[in-house]
Scaffold this motif. Structure first.
Motif, PDB file in Angstrom:
ATOM      1  N   SER A   1       0.820  -1.213   0.000  1.00 58.02           N
ATOM      2  CA  SER A   1       0.000   0.000   0.000  1.00 58.02           C
ATOM      3  C   SER A   1       0.852   1.261   0.000  1.00 58.02           C
ATOM      4  N   PHE A   2       0.401   2.270  -0.766  1.00 56.48           N
ATOM      5  CA  PHE A   2       1.102   3.551  -0.830  1.00 56.48           C
ATOM      6  C   PHE A   2       0.904   4.405   0.415  1.00 56.48           C
ATOM      7  N   GLY A   3      -0.108   4.095   1.218  1.00 56.08           N
ATOM      8  CA  GLY A   3      -0.331   4.928   2.398  1.00 56.08           C
ATOM      9  C   GLY A   3      -1.536   4.504   3.203  1.00 56.08           C
ATOM     10  N   PRO A   4      -1.802   5.196   4.328  1.00 55.21           N
ATOM     11  CA  PRO A   4      -2.852   4.802   5.277  1.00 55.21           C
ATOM     12  C   PRO A   4      -4.246   4.697   4.672  1.00 55.21           C
ATOM     13  N   GLU A   5      -4.616   5.628   3.780  1.00 59.89           N
ATOM     14  CA  GLU A   5      -5.962   5.591   3.211  1.00 59.89           C
ATOM     15  C   GLU A   5      -6.155   4.358   2.333  1.00 59.89           C
ATOM     16  N   THR A   6      -5.147   4.037   1.557  1.00 61.06           N
ATOM     17  CA  THR A   6      -5.215   2.828   0.716  1.00 61.06           C
ATOM     18  C   THR A   6      -5.259   1.578   1.592  1.00 61.06           C
ATOM     19  N   SER A   7      -4.439   1.573   2.647  1.00 58.73           N
ATOM     20  CA  SER A   7      -4.444   0.438   3.584  1.00 58.73           C
ATOM     21  C   SER A   7      -5.806   0.273   4.243  1.00 58.73           C
ATOM     22  N   LYS A   8      -6.418   1.389   4.610  1.00 64.84           N
ATOM     23  CA  LYS A   8      -7.744   1.352   5.239  1.00 64.84           C
ATOM     24  C   LYS A   8      -8.763   0.697   4.304  1.00 64.84           C
TER      25      LYS A   8
ATOM     26  N   LEU B   1      -8.667  -7.548   3.174  1.00 64.35           N
ATOM     27  CA  LEU B   1      -7.398  -7.832   2.514  1.00 64.35           C
ATOM     28  C   LEU B   1      -6.261  -7.372   3.425  1.00 64.35           C
ATOM     29  N   ALA B   2      -5.404  -8.300   3.786  1.00 66.22           N
ATOM     30  CA  ALA B   2      -4.296  -7.980   4.685  1.00 66.22           C
ATOM     31  C   ALA B   2      -3.283  -7.084   3.980  1.00 66.22           C
ATOM     32  N   VAL B   3      -2.687  -6.174   4.741  1.00 66.72           N
ATOM     33  CA  VAL B   3      -1.670  -5.271   4.201  1.00 66.72           C
ATOM     34  C   VAL B   3      -0.298  -5.792   4.616  1.00 66.72           C
ATOM     35  N   GLY B   4       0.498  -6.173   3.630  1.00 64.21           N
ATOM     36  CA  GLY B   4       1.821  -6.720   3.923  1.00 64.21           C
ATOM     37  C   GLY B   4       2.908  -5.681   3.967  1.00 64.21           C
ATOM     38  N   LEU B   5       2.647  -4.511   3.357  1.00 68.55           N
ATOM     39  CA  LEU B   5       3.644  -3.441   3.325  1.00 68.55           C
ATOM     40  C   LEU B   5       2.908  -2.111   3.156  1.00 68.55           C
ATOM     41  N   GLU B   6       3.241  -1.140   4.002  1.00 72.29           N
ATOM     42  CA  GLU B   6       2.621   0.188   3.911  1.00 72.29           C
ATOM     43  C   GLU B   6       3.703   1.257   3.997  1.00 72.29           C
ATOM     44  N   LEU B   7       3.622   2.228   3.094  1.00 69.84           N
ATOM     45  CA  LEU B   7       4.593   3.314   3.090  1.00 69.84           C
ATOM     46  C   LEU B   7       4.227   4.379   4.112  1.00 69.84           C
ATOM     47  N   LYS B   8       5.244   4.897   4.778  1.00 71.14           N
ATOM     48  CA  LYS B   8       5.034   6.048   5.658  1.00 71.14           C
ATOM     49  C   LYS B   8       4.947   7.327   4.827  1.00 71.14           C
ATOM     50  N   GLN B   9       5.757   7.380   3.745  1.00 65.62           N
ATOM     51  CA  GLN B   9       5.775   8.530   2.844  1.00 65.62           C
ATOM     52  C   GLN B   9       5.497   8.018   1.431  1.00 65.62           C
TER      53      GLN B   9
ATOM     54  N   ILE C   1       7.097   6.718  -5.507  1.00 68.38           N
ATOM     55  CA  ILE C   1       7.628   5.572  -6.254  1.00 68.38           C
ATOM     56  C   ILE C   1       8.974   5.135  -5.683  1.00 68.38           C
ATOM     57  N   LYS C   2       9.869   6.088  -5.462  1.00 74.39           N
ATOM     58  CA  LYS C   2      11.177   5.740  -4.895  1.00 74.39           C
ATOM     59  C   LYS C   2      11.021   5.068  -3.543  1.00 74.39           C
ATOM     60  N   GLU C   3      10.109   5.602  -2.729  1.00 74.84           N
ATOM     61  CA  GLU C   3       9.883   5.032  -1.393  1.00 74.84           C
ATOM     62  C   GLU C   3       9.369   3.599  -1.495  1.00 74.84           C
TER      63      GLU C   3
END
Length: 508
Positions: free
Chosen positions: A471-478, A485-493, A496-498
């Protein structure tokens, strides 16, 4: 660059699109008809015009879809319709690609043609697998052979015992289906069972694999490791200098597979960066970006464009579409007026900087809340006219904060619409279901919701890799979690580079 009524016999190289010649790329971009084989990379075929006719005449052992005469007739008939025809062949047209047969047919029919060389598979696969084909102390000759020809005929042409004395290198194309027979013939021809051998499967592609062993072990080792066609077999003393790990395979995401889900027009940068790190990338566009249908609102906003003190952009899509409409309405960049520009993130800001427009505000973290707080902190919003440029599915939190905390007068301009894309239309859809992936990258709630909507069409076959949800961030994870659907990876920032850095940390 290209001539109508002419056939171009073009080498597509071994698989990696970056190994295609500039001449070949230019012809693909201009051709009216593309006649191609199974071994040509679908990404390369995607470089043609939308109205280009694609004809697959690929052959599979035991299941030939077209005879050679039929293929030649297609080339002749299409050229006589005054069309620019590209005949795309894997590797180089003159190396086991039946180019001579097609040249003869075209000559006989009086059709003009041109040959465009390509990088042949043996040389490229050897380079990408780190397999030397020659060495002044271990081998000074290289022979190209094909496993599709009758083996008895080939044994008469090549004196394998003499070859063993010379100490050169054999490069055998299309030999996987007859590997056991080929090895047996070579051993009977005088080659030692200890002779170094390498098989490179799917060479130059992210799913490249290889087996390194002696000639006597080759059949067993290849079967144990499950290597499959297309593959090139290398045998010779120089081959023995190869190392198990090489430059192509020694990249942090080599052997990993990821799915990118943005619209086709947006996937380019992320796909390119993932591939540069060695990843195999599947494109499953789950959304499509369409221009807004509310032309009346667009006209009203642009009529008063100079009255806004701030223009706030919530996405790169919005920025691109806004500028497209702007330059359609105005010829001079000065018509932009005195508006100050605020962007949600650096990717959005870079679009304006490319036009030499100053972006005054980019929050440290790319979220609507942070963008609103940064704008309020400028103390410039009280009774100010603010234009928020967005899409049809953007959250209302930004506008609410600008109005309630900043006391701004806010107009919204949705310049694009996000809609679900039919995943079954994606060229990589079947491959995803069959092979799966290590991760699916969701860049927005829209991509997540589209995935949920089409989940039945995305069920994996038995044995496929089961991906984690990135996930690119909290809203997408939500959104993902709300749909179980389980979130295996979530970006803090978000960025694309992140995302690339996070994937390397998790999978590299």
């Amino acid at each position: 660059m290209g001539e109508k009524g002419k056939v171009y016999l073009v080498g597509a190289g071994p698989g990696d699109p970056l190994l295609l010649t500039l001449r070949a790329k230019a012809l693909l971009e201009r051709c009216d008809v593309l006649v191609y084989d199974n071994l040509t990379n679908p990404e390369i075929r995607g470089w043609t015009r939308e109205d280009c006719v694609h004809l697959n005449v690929g052959k599979t052992p035991g299941q030939h879809s077209f005879t050679q005469d039929e293929i030649s007739e297609i080339l002749i008939s299409r050229a006589k319709e005054n069309l620019l025809v590209v005949r795309l062949k894997g590797g180089d047209p003159f190396v086991f690609a039946l180019c001579a047969e097609e040249m003869s047919a075209l000559d006989h029919a009086g059709v003009k043609y041109e040959i465009v060389s390509g990088v042949t598979a043996a040389l490229a696969c050897a380079a990408y697998a780190g397999v030397p084909l020659s060495h002044r102390e271990y081998g000074s000759s290289i022979s190209f052979l094909t496993g599709h020809e009758d083996l008895k005929k080939e044994s008469l042409r090549v004196d394998f015992a003499k070859f063993a004395e010379v100490g050169g290198t054999l490069c055998i194309y299309m030999g996987m289906s007859k590997l056991e027979e080929i090895v047996d013939r070579l051993l009977k021809g005088g080659l030692s069972p200890d002779k170094p051998a390498v098989v490179v499967s799917h060479g130059t592609l992210p799913k490249q694999r290889k087996v390194m062993c002696s000639l006597g072990e080759l059949v067993t080792k290849t079967r144990e490791d499950g290597l499959s066609a297309p593959a090139v077999i290398f045998i010779g003393n120089a081959v023995g200098l190869a190392k198990q790990v090489n430059w192509f395979e020694d990249r942090p995401l080599f052997g990993r597979r990821f799915v990118v889900t943005r619209s086709s027009a947006q996937n380019g940068e992320m796909k390119s960066r993932l591939q540069n790190m060695g990843a195999d990338v599947l494109e499953l566009p789950l959304i499509k970006i369409l221009p807004t249908q509310n032309k009346k609102l667009v006209a009203e906003v642009f009529a008063g464009i100079a009255t806004y003190e701030w223009a706030v952009f919530t996405s790169a899509n919005g920025a691109r579409e806004f500028l497209r409409i702007f330059f359609k309405a105005f010829k001079d960049i000065r018509s932009f007026g005195p508006m100050r520009i605020a962007c949600v993130g650096e990717a959005t800001a870079s679009i304006f900087r490319a036009h030499n427009l100053e972006v005054e505000l980019v929050p440290p973290t790319a979220t609507a809340e942070n963008l609103a707080q940064a704008l309020v902190a400028t103390d410039s919003l009280d009774s100010a006219n603010v234009l928020v440029v967005s899409g049809n599915k953007n959250r209302e939190v930004l506008v609410h904060l600008l109005e309630s905390l900043g006391h701004a007068i806010v107009d919204q301009l949705p310049v694009y619409e996000t809609d679900f894309a039919e995943v079954a239309n994606s060229p990589d859809w079947q491959r995803y279901k069959k092979e799966g992936a290590d991760g699916i990258i969701f860049t927005s709630s829209s991509t997540a919701l589209s995935f949920v909507e089409q989940e039945e069409d995305l069920l994996l076959e038995q044995g496929a890799r089961v991906p984690i949800h990135c996930s690119f961030g909290p809203e997408t994870s939500k959104t993902l979690r709300e749909n179980d659907l389980a979130v295996g990876l979530e970006l803090k920032q978000p960025g694309i580079k992140e995302m690339i850095d996070a994937l390397i940390e998790k999978f590299g």
